[in-house]
Motif scaffolding. Structure first.
Motif, PDB file in Angstrom:
ATOM      1  N   UNK A 166      47.441  -2.868  24.214  1.00  0.00           N
ATOM      2  CA  UNK A 166      47.277  -4.318  24.305  1.00  0.00           C
ATOM      3  C   UNK A 166      46.224  -4.658  25.354  1.00  0.00           C
ATOM      4  N   UNK A 167      45.326  -5.563  25.014  1.00  0.00           N
ATOM      5  CA  UNK A 167      44.273  -5.973  25.949  1.00  0.00           C
ATOM      6  C   UNK A 167      44.547  -7.389  26.451  1.00  0.00           C
ATOM      7  N   UNK A 168      43.845  -7.774  27.511  1.00  0.00           N
ATOM      8  CA  UNK A 168      44.044  -9.118  28.097  1.00  0.00           C
ATOM      9  C   UNK A 168      43.549 -10.246  27.190  1.00  0.00           C
ATOM     10  N   UNK A 169      42.430 -10.000  26.507  1.00  0.00           N
ATOM     11  CA  UNK A 169      41.797 -11.048  25.692  1.00  0.00           C
ATOM     12  C   UNK A 169      42.683 -11.492  24.546  1.00  0.00           C
ATOM     13  N   UNK A 170      42.583 -12.761  24.208  1.00  0.00           N
ATOM     14  CA  UNK A 170      43.377 -13.308  23.094  1.00  0.00           C
ATOM     15  C   UNK A 170      42.627 -13.109  21.774  1.00  0.00           C
ATOM     16  N   UNK A 171      43.396 -12.806  20.755  1.00  0.00           N
ATOM     17  CA  UNK A 171      42.820 -12.581  19.426  1.00  0.00           C
ATOM     18  C   UNK A 171      42.275 -13.895  18.845  1.00  0.00           C
ATOM     19  N   UNK A 172      41.126 -13.810  18.176  1.00  0.00           N
ATOM     20  CA  UNK A 172      40.524 -14.990  17.546  1.00  0.00           C
ATOM     21  C   UNK A 172      40.987 -15.107  16.095  1.00  0.00           C
ATOM     22  N   UNK A 173      41.353 -16.321  15.722  1.00  0.00           N
ATOM     23  CA  UNK A 173      41.756 -16.595  14.336  1.00  0.00           C
ATOM     24  C   UNK A 173      40.804 -17.620  13.736  1.00  0.00           C
ATOM     25  N   UNK A 174      40.527 -17.449  12.447  1.00  0.00           N
ATOM     26  CA  UNK A 174      39.731 -18.440  11.718  1.00  0.00           C
ATOM     27  C   UNK A 174      40.676 -19.161  10.775  1.00  0.00           C
ATOM     28  N   UNK A 175      40.858 -20.454  11.025  1.00  0.00           N
ATOM     29  CA  UNK A 175      41.720 -21.251  10.143  1.00  0.00           C
ATOM     30  C   UNK A 175      40.828 -21.930   9.109  1.00  0.00           C
ATOM     31  N   UNK A 176      41.117 -21.658   7.850  1.00  0.00           N
ATOM     32  CA  UNK A 176      40.347 -22.294   6.773  1.00  0.00           C
ATOM     33  C   UNK A 176      40.853 -23.733   6.618  1.00  0.00           C
ATOM     34  N   UNK A 177      39.931 -24.700   6.656  1.00  0.00           N
ATOM     35  CA  UNK A 177      40.342 -26.105   6.636  1.00  0.00           C
ATOM     36  C   UNK A 177      40.261 -26.745   5.253  1.00  0.00           C
ATOM     37  N   UNK A 178      39.430 -26.193   4.391  1.00  0.00           N
ATOM     38  CA  UNK A 178      39.350 -26.746   3.024  1.00  0.00           C
ATOM     39  C   UNK A 178      38.955 -25.636   2.045  1.00  0.00           C
ATOM     40  N   UNK A 179      39.179 -25.893   0.778  1.00  0.00           N
ATOM     41  CA  UNK A 179      38.885 -24.865  -0.222  1.00  0.00           C
ATOM     42  C   UNK A 179      37.373 -24.664  -0.363  1.00  0.00           C
TER      43      UNK A 179
END
Ligand SMILES: [Zn+2]
Length: 309
Positions: A124-137
């Motif tokens: 486990x590392x200190x940095x937070x994982x990046x997520x890409x949230x899709x907002x539209x189709x």
């Protein structure tokens, strides 16, 4: 449940194998790295300018495999099954050092890569994982090929339809995979495949020199030429889903969305990633503060750009 923190491997790990397209033996060392460094491929047989970031913008060819190249023309191909293993196992930062132009094909699936990563364990590392949230189709159609992605909250789901008109054995296969489910073994173990009658044509353009029944399913008419047949009923479409997950890992973050793909492949997926990320209204990038709350921190715009660099 998604992990909040980024991860790397516990320690360095080595393995060797043959490149599917080059036919050459390649030695690989996977080296743990720091938060926010991403996945980097490094050609140890080349002295300088030998690093290539695993990003969809660096894809130089998507013909039968995914090949990435840096600005100095240094490349690594067939990265997709290893990238899928990183995706499935939860590896965010790593350096893949290899002394040749291609990641070994192993048995044609992601099975050995997943085993190597699991045996080594994750840190486990200190940095937070990046997520890409899709907002539209978002949709893309290219002839008879189609791919779309729609918002899917906290999930990455893939529905894939495979049409193989030239093969009475493969024909149409459809499968749906939710990558948040615990058991992904049918996807992990699904091998690459080809039709026996296509082998000569593939070899004539300098590809698949290392291909054999040890690392690919070969279909001839109504027969599977591999001695033990298929590993799962839907192994063909499951492999296409594995490829797609590996190619999506080139976004540099965990994409949360529901993908539908008909008759696609590496080229279509790569073109689609360009399409998604070309319009900022399609997505947002965030980090989670904890795995059991929905509190989200939106990453500022300058960081957003850094992710896709
Ligand atoms: Zn593949």
């Amino acid at each position: 449940m998604w992990d909040v923190n980024q991860k790397t491997l516990n320690s360095e790990v080595n393995f060797s194998g043959i490149g599917l397209h080059s036919g050459e033996t390649v030695d690989v060392t996977i080296v743990p790295s720091n938060s926010n460094s991403g996945i980097i491929f490094k050609r140890s047989d080349i002295d300088k300018n030998n690093e290539i970031s695993a990003n969809f913008k660096n894809v130089s060819s998507a013909k039968l495999c995914t090949k990435i190249q840096n600005e100095f023309g240094v490349s690594v191909s067939t990265i997709e099954h290893l990238m899928a293993a990183f995706y499935i196992c939860g590896v965010d930062n790593i350096v893949v050092s290899l002394n040749g132009p291609e990641v070994p094909i192993m048995d044609g699936s992601a099975k050995d890569f997943v085993k190597i990563i699991k045996n080594c364990g994750l840190k486990k590392l200190e940095g937070k994982r990046k997520f890409v949230k899709i907002k539209k189709t978002v949709k893309l159609k290219e002839g008879d090929k189609f791919i779309s992605i729609s918002p899917a909250d906290d999930n990455f789901k893939v529905k894939f339809t495979l049409h193989y008109e030239n093969s009475p054995l493969i024909q149409n296969q459809i499968n749906k995979i939710n990558f948040q489910e615990k058991n992904l073994s049918e996807v992990i173990n699904a091998r690459t495949f080809c039709l026996h009658e296509d082998i000569e044509a593939i070899k004539s353009i300098g590809l698949a020199k290392g291909g054999s029944l040890e690392n690919a399913i070969v279909v001839q008419g109504n027969k599977i030429l591999n001695q033990n047949g298929l590993r799962s009923k839907k192994e063909f479409v499951n492999h296409k889903i594995l490829d797609l997950a590996g190619d999506f890992m080139l976004s540099g973050a965990r994409v949360l969305g529901s993908v539908e793909c008909i008759h696609g492949g590496h080229a279509l997926t790569n073109q689609f990633l360009h399409e998604i990320f070309s319009d900022k209204s399609n997505f947002e990038i965030f980090e989670k503060r904890s795995s059991n709350t929905n509190v989200r921190k939106i990453v500022p715009i300058n960081k957003r750009l850094a992710i896709n660099a």
